[in-house]
Design a protein around this motif. Structure first.
Motif, PDB file in Angstrom:
ATOM      1  N   SER A 166       0.859  -1.182   0.000  1.00  0.00           N
ATOM      2  CA  SER A 166       0.000   0.000   0.000  1.00  0.00           C
ATOM      3  C   SER A 166       0.895   1.230   0.000  1.00  0.00           C
ATOM      4  N   ARG A 167       0.882   1.969  -1.095  1.00  0.00           N
ATOM      5  CA  ARG A 167       1.724   3.152  -1.206  1.00  0.00           C
ATOM      6  C   ARG A 167       1.269   4.007  -2.380  1.00  0.00           C
ATOM      7  N   GLN A 168       1.776   5.214  -2.432  1.00  0.00           N
ATOM      8  CA  GLN A 168       1.473   6.118  -3.528  1.00  0.00           C
ATOM      9  C   GLN A 168       2.685   6.212  -4.443  1.00  0.00           C
ATOM     10  N   TYR A 169       2.460   5.915  -5.718  1.00  0.00           N
ATOM     11  CA  TYR A 169       3.507   5.995  -6.729  1.00  0.00           C
ATOM     12  C   TYR A 169       3.370   7.354  -7.416  1.00  0.00           C
ATOM     13  N   ILE A 170       4.434   8.158  -7.382  1.00  0.00           N
ATOM     14  CA  ILE A 170       4.388   9.518  -7.890  1.00  0.00           C
ATOM     15  C   ILE A 170       4.986   9.596  -9.299  1.00  0.00           C
ATOM     16  N   TYR A 171       4.231  10.207 -10.218  1.00  0.00           N
ATOM     17  CA  TYR A 171       4.701  10.382 -11.593  1.00  0.00           C
ATOM     18  C   TYR A 171       4.378  11.783 -12.084  1.00  0.00           C
ATOM     19  N   ARG A 172       5.294  12.331 -12.864  1.00  0.00           N
ATOM     20  CA  ARG A 172       5.008  13.616 -13.496  1.00  0.00           C
ATOM     21  C   ARG A 172       4.059  13.412 -14.672  1.00  0.00           C
ATOM     22  N   VAL A 173       3.310  14.454 -14.969  1.00  0.00           N
ATOM     23  CA  VAL A 173       2.391  14.443 -16.115  1.00  0.00           C
ATOM     24  C   VAL A 173       2.604  15.732 -16.902  1.00  0.00           C
ATOM     25  N   PRO A 174       2.337  15.699 -18.212  1.00  0.00           N
ATOM     26  CA  PRO A 174       2.598  16.885 -19.042  1.00  0.00           C
ATOM     27  C   PRO A 174       1.662  18.050 -18.763  1.00  0.00           C
ATOM     28  N   ASP A 175       0.486  17.765 -18.188  1.00  0.00           N
ATOM     29  CA  ASP A 175      -0.467  18.826 -17.864  1.00  0.00           C
ATOM     30  C   ASP A 175      -1.387  18.328 -16.755  1.00  0.00           C
ATOM     31  N   ASP A 176      -2.203  19.233 -16.240  1.00  0.00           N
ATOM     32  CA  ASP A 176      -3.101  18.889 -15.131  1.00  0.00           C
ATOM     33  C   ASP A 176      -4.542  18.710 -15.597  1.00  0.00           C
ATOM     34  N   THR A 177      -4.700  18.198 -16.811  1.00  0.00           N
ATOM     35  CA  THR A 177      -6.031  17.877 -17.306  1.00  0.00           C
ATOM     36  C   THR A 177      -6.712  16.887 -16.362  1.00  0.00           C
ATOM     37  N   PRO A 178      -7.980  17.119 -16.026  1.00  0.00           N
ATOM     38  CA  PRO A 178      -8.674  16.160 -15.142  1.00  0.00           C
ATOM     39  C   PRO A 178      -8.659  14.755 -15.728  1.00  0.00           C
ATOM     40  N   ARG A 179      -8.337  13.807 -14.886  1.00  0.00           N
ATOM     41  CA  ARG A 179      -8.276  12.414 -15.293  1.00  0.00           C
ATOM     42  C   ARG A 179      -9.249  11.576 -14.470  1.00  0.00           C
ATOM     43  N   LYS A 180      -9.298  10.287 -14.760  1.00  0.00           N
ATOM     44  CA  LYS A 180     -10.161   9.401 -13.981  1.00  0.00           C
ATOM     45  C   LYS A 180      -9.772   9.490 -12.507  1.00  0.00           C
ATOM     46  N   SER A 181     -10.755   9.376 -11.634  1.00  0.00           N
ATOM     47  CA  SER A 181     -10.464   9.413 -10.204  1.00  0.00           C
ATOM     48  C   SER A 181      -9.968   8.065  -9.694  1.00  0.00           C
ATOM     49  N   LYS A 182     -10.210   7.007 -10.481  1.00  0.00           N
ATOM     50  CA  LYS A 182      -9.747   5.675 -10.106  1.00  0.00           C
ATOM     51  C   LYS A 182      -9.181   4.945 -11.314  1.00  0.00           C
ATOM     52  N   ALA A 183      -8.059   4.234 -11.072  1.00  0.00           N
ATOM     53  CA  ALA A 183      -7.499   3.390 -12.114  1.00  0.00           C
ATOM     54  C   ALA A 183      -8.074   1.990 -12.021  1.00  0.00           C
ATOM     55  N   ALA A 184      -8.505   1.606 -10.826  1.00  0.00           N
ATOM     56  CA  ALA A 184      -9.130   0.313 -10.559  1.00  0.00           C
ATOM     57  C   ALA A 184      -9.909   0.458  -9.250  1.00  0.00           C
ATOM     58  N   LYS A 185     -10.570  -0.595  -8.851  1.00  0.00           N
ATOM     59  CA  LYS A 185     -11.427  -0.523  -7.664  1.00  0.00           C
ATOM     60  C   LYS A 185     -10.696  -0.003  -6.436  1.00  0.00           C
ATOM     61  N   ASP A 186      -9.470  -0.476  -6.218  1.00  0.00           N
ATOM     62  CA  ASP A 186      -8.722  -0.107  -5.015  1.00  0.00           C
ATOM     63  C   ASP A 186      -7.494   0.743  -5.328  1.00  0.00           C
ATOM     64  N   ILE A 187      -7.551   1.466  -6.456  1.00  0.00           N
ATOM     65  CA  ILE A 187      -6.456   2.346  -6.846  1.00  0.00           C
ATOM     66  C   ILE A 187      -7.031   3.714  -7.217  1.00  0.00           C
ATOM     67  N   GLU A 188      -6.780   4.699  -6.372  1.00  0.00           N
ATOM     68  CA  GLU A 188      -7.245   6.056  -6.655  1.00  0.00           C
ATOM     69  C   GLU A 188      -6.139   6.871  -7.309  1.00  0.00           C
ATOM     70  N   ILE A 189      -6.554   7.880  -8.066  1.00  0.00           N
ATOM     71  CA  ILE A 189      -5.601   8.763  -8.732  1.00  0.00           C
ATOM     72  C   ILE A 189      -5.655  10.138  -8.074  1.00  0.00           C
ATOM     73  N   ILE A 190      -4.584  10.471  -7.376  1.00  0.00           N
ATOM     74  CA  ILE A 190      -4.476  11.782  -6.755  1.00  0.00           C
ATOM     75  C   ILE A 190      -4.026  12.765  -7.826  1.00  0.00           C
ATOM     76  N   GLN A 191      -4.768  13.821  -7.996  1.00  0.00           N
ATOM     77  CA  GLN A 191      -4.472  14.779  -9.050  1.00  0.00           C
ATOM     78  C   GLN A 191      -4.932  16.165  -8.628  1.00  0.00           C
ATOM     79  N   ARG A 192      -4.687  17.135  -9.466  1.00  0.00           N
ATOM     80  CA  ARG A 192      -4.969  18.523  -9.122  1.00  0.00           C
ATOM     81  C   ARG A 192      -6.416  18.737  -8.709  1.00  0.00           C
ATOM     82  N   CYS A 193      -7.332  18.091  -9.401  1.00  0.00           N
ATOM     83  CA  CYS A 193      -8.758  18.313  -9.140  1.00  0.00           C
ATOM     84  C   CYS A 193      -9.368  17.272  -8.210  1.00  0.00           C
ATOM     85  N   HIS A 194      -8.565  16.321  -7.746  1.00  0.00           N
ATOM     86  CA  HIS A 194      -9.125  15.235  -6.927  1.00  0.00           C
ATOM     87  C   HIS A 194      -8.149  14.837  -5.835  1.00  0.00           C
TER      88      HIS A 194
END
Length: 244
Positions: A166-194
């Motif tokens: 259980s951990r957060q994997y940090i990656y850079r992205v080219p922009d802060d366009t809103p993305r899905k809030s979840k990649a899978a049932k137990d995987i959330e995506i922390i982002q600028r808008c969420h």
């Protein structure tokens, strides 16, 4: 604890089951009857009671006053929080904004000196894998990597120990366009808008441990990583997380 559910019919065993779930607070005789609907309703109530009875470690003071500017210098935007809840306004969400002027004011404000550190995701995202209490985030991440390609090694953060999945994997992205809030049932995506993410040296009341940074090779980091040293999220993952 996994709860047993009797699918059909009336079963006296369920009476003992509910009695135990409710801490012995329900009395039932041998002639009592409970329908499936009543039984399931009581199970739901028992589950809620178990969640509400969750034990938390005593709260601890944070060190925002010392680390707010350190994170800024590393490329991250930190704001004062208390157990992940912002203590300042307009620092999170679509309309939030964190400037150097705000950070300087917060670190100099005595009321925020011992607040916890929380990060706003700008220029990066956190793939937040939950793999505890029956959650299967690690397995779901493996399945996604089979489809989208293996993620590059990167810096991670967790308050569950060096060997926790259980951990957060940090990656850079080219922009802060809103993305899905979840990649899978137990995987959330922390982002600028969420959401936002608690970070070192914040204390986690559920685990009783401090959030720590870990290097791409899995070893404990001796310092906060620089945003510029964090790898970019691969293109197939960007496409997968894009909102349809």
């Amino acid at each position: 604890k996994k709860l047993d559910v009797v699918p059909t019919g009336v079963n006296h065993d369920r009476h003992d089951h509910v009695f135990r779930l409710c801490g012995g607070g329900v009395t039932m005789g041998h002639n009592d009857r409970m329908s499936d609907a009543e039984y399931k309703k009581m199970l739901r109530s028992a589950k809620r009671a178990q969640r509400q009875a969750e034990v938390l470690f005593p709260n601890r003071l944070g060190e925002y006053g010392e680390y707010g500017l350190v994170y800024w210098e590393k490329g991250f935007k930190a704001f004062p929080a208390q157990n992940k809840k912002p203590l300042v306004s307009k620092a999170t969400g679509h309309d939030g904004e964190i400037t150097i002027e705000k950070v300087l004011a917060w670190v100099q404000d005595y009321s925020y000196r011992h607040a916890h550190v929380s990060l706003r995701a700008e220029g990066w995202i956190g793939i937040d894998v939950d793999n505890y209490d029956g959650k299967q985030g690690a397995k779901q991440l493996e399945e996604l990597e089979e489809r989208l390609g293996v993620l590059p090694d990167t810096f991670t953060s967790t308050a569950r120990g060096a060997f926790s999945k259980s951990r957060q994997y940090i990656y850079r992205v080219p922009d802060d366009t809103p993305r899905k809030s979840k990649a899978a049932k137990d995987i959330e995506i922390i982002q600028r808008c969420h959401r936002n993410t608690a970070a070192y040296p914040t204390y986690h009341r559920k685990t009783g441990q401090v959030y720590r940074w870990y290097n791409p090779d899995g070893t404990l980091a001796n310092e906060i990583p620089r945003l510029e040293d964090i790898p970019f999220l691969p293109e197939p993952w960007l496409d997968y997380l894009a909102r349809g």
